[in-house]
Design a protein around this motif. Structure first.
Motif, mmCIF file in Angstrom:
data_model
loop_
_atom_site.group_PDB
_atom_site.id
_atom_site.type_symbol
_atom_site.label_atom_id
_atom_site.label_comp_id
_atom_site.label_asym_id
_atom_site.label_seq_id
_atom_site.Cartn_x
_atom_site.Cartn_y
_atom_site.Cartn_z
ATOM 1 N N ARG A 1 107.866 42.920 36.331
ATOM 2 C CA ARG A 1 107.087 43.631 37.352
ATOM 3 C C ARG A 1 105.758 44.121 36.787
ATOM 4 N NH1 ARG A 1 109.186 48.992 40.540
ATOM 5 N NH2 ARG A 1 107.507 49.078 42.073
ATOM 6 N N GLU A 2 105.809 44.596 35.533
ATOM 7 C CA GLU A 2 104.576 45.063 34.892
ATOM 8 C C GLU A 2 103.602 43.923 34.670
ATOM 9 O OE1 GLU A 2 105.279 48.798 31.962
ATOM 10 O OE2 GLU A 2 106.469 47.021 31.538
ATOM 11 N N ILE A 3 104.141 42.752 34.308
ATOM 12 C CA ILE A 3 103.278 41.592 34.067
ATOM 13 C C ILE A 3 102.621 41.140 35.364
ATOM 14 C CG2 ILE A 3 103.294 39.178 33.349
ATOM 15 C CD1 ILE A 3 105.563 39.895 31.434
ATOM 16 N N ASP A 4 103.403 41.142 36.463
ATOM 17 C CA ASP A 4 102.861 40.683 37.742
ATOM 18 C C ASP A 4 101.857 41.660 38.333
ATOM 19 O OD1 ASP A 4 104.312 38.380 37.624
ATOM 20 O OD2 ASP A 4 106.017 39.175 38.756
ATOM 21 N N SER A 5 102.108 42.951 38.112
ATOM 22 C CA SER A 5 101.233 43.940 38.728
ATOM 23 C C SER A 5 99.920 44.104 37.969
ATOM 24 C CB SER A 5 101.949 45.289 38.808
ATOM 25 O OG SER A 5 102.219 45.763 37.510
ATOM 26 N N PHE A 6 99.840 43.556 36.743
ATOM 27 C CA PHE A 6 98.588 43.631 35.978
ATOM 28 C C PHE A 6 97.540 42.753 36.663
ATOM 29 C CE2 PHE A 6 95.761 42.959 32.384
ATOM 30 C CZ PHE A 6 95.734 44.229 31.842
ATOM 31 N N PRO A 7 96.310 43.256 36.865
ATOM 32 C CA PRO A 7 95.315 42.462 37.602
ATOM 33 C C PRO A 7 94.938 41.179 36.874
ATOM 34 C CG PRO A 7 94.357 44.438 36.667
ATOM 35 C CD PRO A 7 95.827 44.591 36.542
ATOM 36 N N ARG A 8 94.779 40.121 37.670
ATOM 37 C CA ARG A 8 94.383 38.820 37.115
ATOM 38 C C ARG A 8 92.894 38.843 36.785
ATOM 39 N NH1 ARG A 8 98.958 36.328 35.843
ATOM 40 N NH2 ARG A 8 99.937 38.323 36.181
ATOM 41 N N LEU A 9 92.529 38.081 35.767
ATOM 42 C CA LEU A 9 91.109 38.023 35.398
ATOM 43 C C LEU A 9 90.385 36.888 36.120
ATOM 44 C CD1 LEU A 9 90.892 38.845 31.631
ATOM 45 C CD2 LEU A 9 90.428 40.270 33.571
ATOM 46 N N PHE A 10 91.119 35.878 36.555
ATOM 47 C CA PHE A 10 90.480 34.762 37.262
ATOM 48 C C PHE A 10 91.458 34.269 38.316
ATOM 49 C CE2 PHE A 10 93.030 33.002 33.929
ATOM 50 C CZ PHE A 10 93.602 31.877 34.479
ATOM 51 N N LYS A 11 90.915 33.549 39.290
ATOM 52 C CA LYS A 11 91.771 33.019 40.355
ATOM 53 C C LYS A 11 92.081 31.562 40.049
ATOM 54 C CE LYS A 11 92.206 33.111 45.345
ATOM 55 N NZ LYS A 11 91.486 33.206 46.638
ATOM 56 N N MET A 12 93.349 31.261 40.005
ATOM 57 C CA MET A 12 93.768 29.885 39.690
ATOM 58 C C MET A 12 93.468 28.972 40.871
ATOM 59 S SD MET A 12 95.477 28.296 37.204
ATOM 60 C CE MET A 12 96.799 29.205 36.467
ATOM 61 N N PRO A 13 92.781 27.828 40.647
ATOM 62 C CA PRO A 13 92.557 26.890 41.755
ATOM 63 C C PRO A 13 93.892 26.353 42.286
ATOM 64 C CG PRO A 13 91.874 25.958 39.656
ATOM 65 C CD PRO A 13 92.122 27.401 39.423
ATOM 66 N N GLU A 14 93.968 26.201 43.613
ATOM 67 C CA GLU A 14 95.256 25.889 44.226
ATOM 68 C C GLU A 14 95.740 24.480 43.913
ATOM 69 O OE1 GLU A 14 94.954 26.658 48.343
ATOM 70 O OE2 GLU A 14 94.567 28.796 48.078
ATOM 71 N N ASP A 15 94.766 23.569 43.730
ATOM 72 C CA ASP A 15 95.183 22.170 43.563
ATOM 73 C C ASP A 15 95.448 21.819 42.106
ATOM 74 O OD1 ASP A 15 92.588 22.623 42.997
ATOM 75 O OD2 ASP A 15 91.859 20.656 43.623
ATOM 76 N N TYR A 16 95.384 22.803 41.205
ATOM 77 C CA TYR A 16 95.604 22.499 39.789
ATOM 78 C C TYR A 16 97.092 22.588 39.462
ATOM 79 C CZ TYR A 16 95.334 22.646 34.771
ATOM 80 O OH TYR A 16 95.517 22.362 33.442
ATOM 81 N N ASP A 17 97.590 21.550 38.848
ATOM 82 C CA ASP A 17 98.992 21.523 38.452
ATOM 83 C C ASP A 17 99.101 22.037 37.027
ATOM 84 O OD1 ASP A 17 101.634 21.104 38.200
ATOM 85 O OD2 ASP A 17 101.491 18.921 37.946
ATOM 86 N N ILE A 18 99.755 23.168 36.862
ATOM 87 C CA ILE A 18 99.810 23.793 35.530
ATOM 88 C C ILE A 18 100.625 22.942 34.560
ATOM 89 C CG2 ILE A 18 100.528 25.858 34.269
ATOM 90 C CD1 ILE A 18 100.172 27.449 36.698
ATOM 91 N N GLU A 19 101.638 22.300 35.077
ATOM 92 C CA GLU A 19 102.547 21.578 34.189
ATOM 93 C C GLU A 19 102.156 20.121 34.013
ATOM 94 O OE1 GLU A 19 106.456 22.202 35.535
ATOM 95 O OE2 GLU A 19 106.458 24.325 34.999
ATOM 96 N N SER A 20 100.864 19.817 34.299
ATOM 97 C CA SER A 20 100.452 18.413 34.204
ATOM 98 C C SER A 20 100.400 17.942 32.763
ATOM 99 C CB SER A 20 99.084 18.238 34.851
ATOM 100 O OG SER A 20 98.143 19.062 34.202
ATOM 101 N N TYR A 21 100.158 18.876 31.831
ATOM 102 C CA TYR A 21 100.047 18.487 30.424
ATOM 103 C C TYR A 21 101.380 18.523 29.714
ATOM 104 C CZ TYR A 21 95.013 18.740 30.745
ATOM 105 O OH TYR A 21 93.711 18.515 31.077
ATOM 106 N N LYS A 22 102.439 18.859 30.437
ATOM 107 C CA LYS A 22 103.728 19.055 29.788
ATOM 108 C C LYS A 22 104.247 17.726 29.247
ATOM 109 C CE LYS A 22 107.681 21.991 30.455
ATOM 110 N NZ LYS A 22 108.427 22.822 31.397
ATOM 111 N N ARG A 23 104.657 17.765 27.983
ATOM 112 C CA ARG A 23 105.148 16.551 27.345
ATOM 113 C C ARG A 23 106.641 16.441 27.578
ATOM 114 N NH1 ARG A 23 107.397 15.747 22.570
ATOM 115 N NH2 ARG A 23 107.231 13.712 21.605
ATOM 116 N N GLU A 24 107.069 15.248 27.912
ATOM 117 C CA GLU A 24 108.499 15.046 28.137
ATOM 118 C C GLU A 24 109.243 15.074 26.818
ATOM 119 O OE1 GLU A 24 109.075 11.446 30.226
ATOM 120 O OE2 GLU A 24 107.749 12.031 31.889
#
Lengths: 167, 198
Positions: B159-182
């Motif tokens: 809850r503390e991590i989520d309530s901390f203000p974000r420094l930037f807004k994540m673009p909606e179409d960006y896939d965070i796990e795109s670089y994940k190695r299998e």
């Protein structure tokens, strides 16, 4: 349409064809309302009456801070105060598997990205961030990795704004 | 005044102090501990007056060293015989004896004093939290730590991590796990084995 053309900067055959083929589903819809119409089914029972209702799902209400620096970089304002102990700030710039997010996503300027890498390394080696180890491949012995780097199990701290941390 | 008489007793009596070395730099804490060992914190301090106090240190196994010092900081020794020189890194010394680094740091700090050995006898070091009761019952005061212990990300609630203000807004179409190695069945042959983990 405009975004898909902008993305295809490199004039390769693959990108050239992409601009004229069918667009993805997301941009094909012509409605002016929000694209994601996700709803959550809510069932309320009051005595003999049951109400089944589709409630609109609201996105996570995350407070995004206004960027005041003229560079448009979210970290430029904190370059004299950002240390490896500010874990709540640093974890925002990491993907869930522990990789640093690229600059076109976060909007960090070149110099602060360079400094962020150093600070993230310090924070990780001081044990403040979780260990983002990939899963071991088959037939790999984990003891092989653990027997090296024996000094890493001891506690480490870093001096702020020193030679190790040239901010 | 009777009050002054008691104060004089307290100054001249050998008091016992306790110090928690958890996540503390040994060299900085040696600077603070040796003032109590010599009695420098007392107004009646004199170099030849034996007014030093006892210091009990625990959790010396969990001290923190700066940067790469666990690997690069060396302890030297020479037996005075030919070829009798030896050196060891701090982490190797720490494996052998977890109280050794803090002891040598205080020892070096007291260099040049005639009463160094008697002062070092009043320093009681314990690797863990277990302290014998004979020593612990004497303790009357606590020495403040030199460094604040940093808070880990695991210590914060979600809850503390989520309530901390974000420094930037994540673009909606960006896939965070795109670089994940299998997790491939065979190990990755292109990176060396030492760098594959960590």
């Amino acid at each position: 349409m405009a975004t898909s053309i902008k993305a295809a900067k490199a004039v390769t055959l693959k990108n050239f064809i992409k601009t004229f083929t069918f667009l993805p589903n997301k941009s094909r819809c012509l409605s002016t309302t929000g694209i994601t119409r996700a709803k959550k089914i809510q069932v309320i029972k009051t005595g003999s009456v049951t109400v089944v209702e589709g409630v609109k799902l609201e996105e996570k209400s995350q407070v995004v801070r206004e960027i005041k620096a003229p560079t448009g970089c979210p970290l430029c304002e904190f370059q004299d105060s950002l240390t490896y102990r500010d874990v709540l700030i640093l974890q925002q710039f990491l993907s869930p598997d522990g990789k640093i997010l690229p600059r076109h996503v976060t909007g960090v300027c070149f110099t602060m990205q360079w400094k962020l890498q150093n600070i993230l390394y310090q924070s990780y080696s001081a044990g403040l961030l979780p260990k983002y180890c990939p899963e071991l491949p088959v037939n790999e012995d984990p003891t092989h990795y653990l027997k090296n780097y024996k000094w890493r199990k001891n506690n480490v701290y870093y001096e702020d704004f020193s030679i190790e941390n040239p901010l | 005044m009777a009050h002054n008489r008691v104060m004089q007793w307290a100054v001249l009596a050998r008091t016992w102090w306790i110090y928690d070395a958890n996540q503390q730099c040994p060299f900085r804490s040696a600077y603070r501990l040796t003032t109590y060992l010599q009695g420098l914190h007392k107004p009646v301090y004199h170099r030849h007056g034996d007014v030093g106090d006892h210091v009990v240190v625990f959790n010396t196994r969990h001290i923190a060293m700066r940067g790469e010092f666990w690997r690069t900081y060396k302890h030297f020794h020479h037996t005075r015989f030919a070829g009798g020189f030896s050196r060891a890194s701090a982490y190797r010394v720490h494996e052998e004896d977890p109280t050794r680094i803090l002891e040598r740091a205080c020892h070096n700090r007291l260099s040049g004093l005639d009463n160094k050995r008697t002062l070092m006898k009043r320093l009681h070091l314990f690797p863990d939290e277990e302290i014998p009761e004979e020593i612990l019952e004497n303790v009357t005061g606590q020495i403040q730590q030199v460094q604040a212990i940093p808070k880990k990300l695991e210590d914060y609630s979600q809850r503390e991590i989520d309530s901390f203000p974000r420094l930037f807004k994540m673009p909606e179409d960006y896939d965070i796990e795109s670089y994940k190695r299998e997790n491939r069945l065979e190990p990755d042959q292109h990176t060396s084995k030492a760098w594959r983990l960590k």
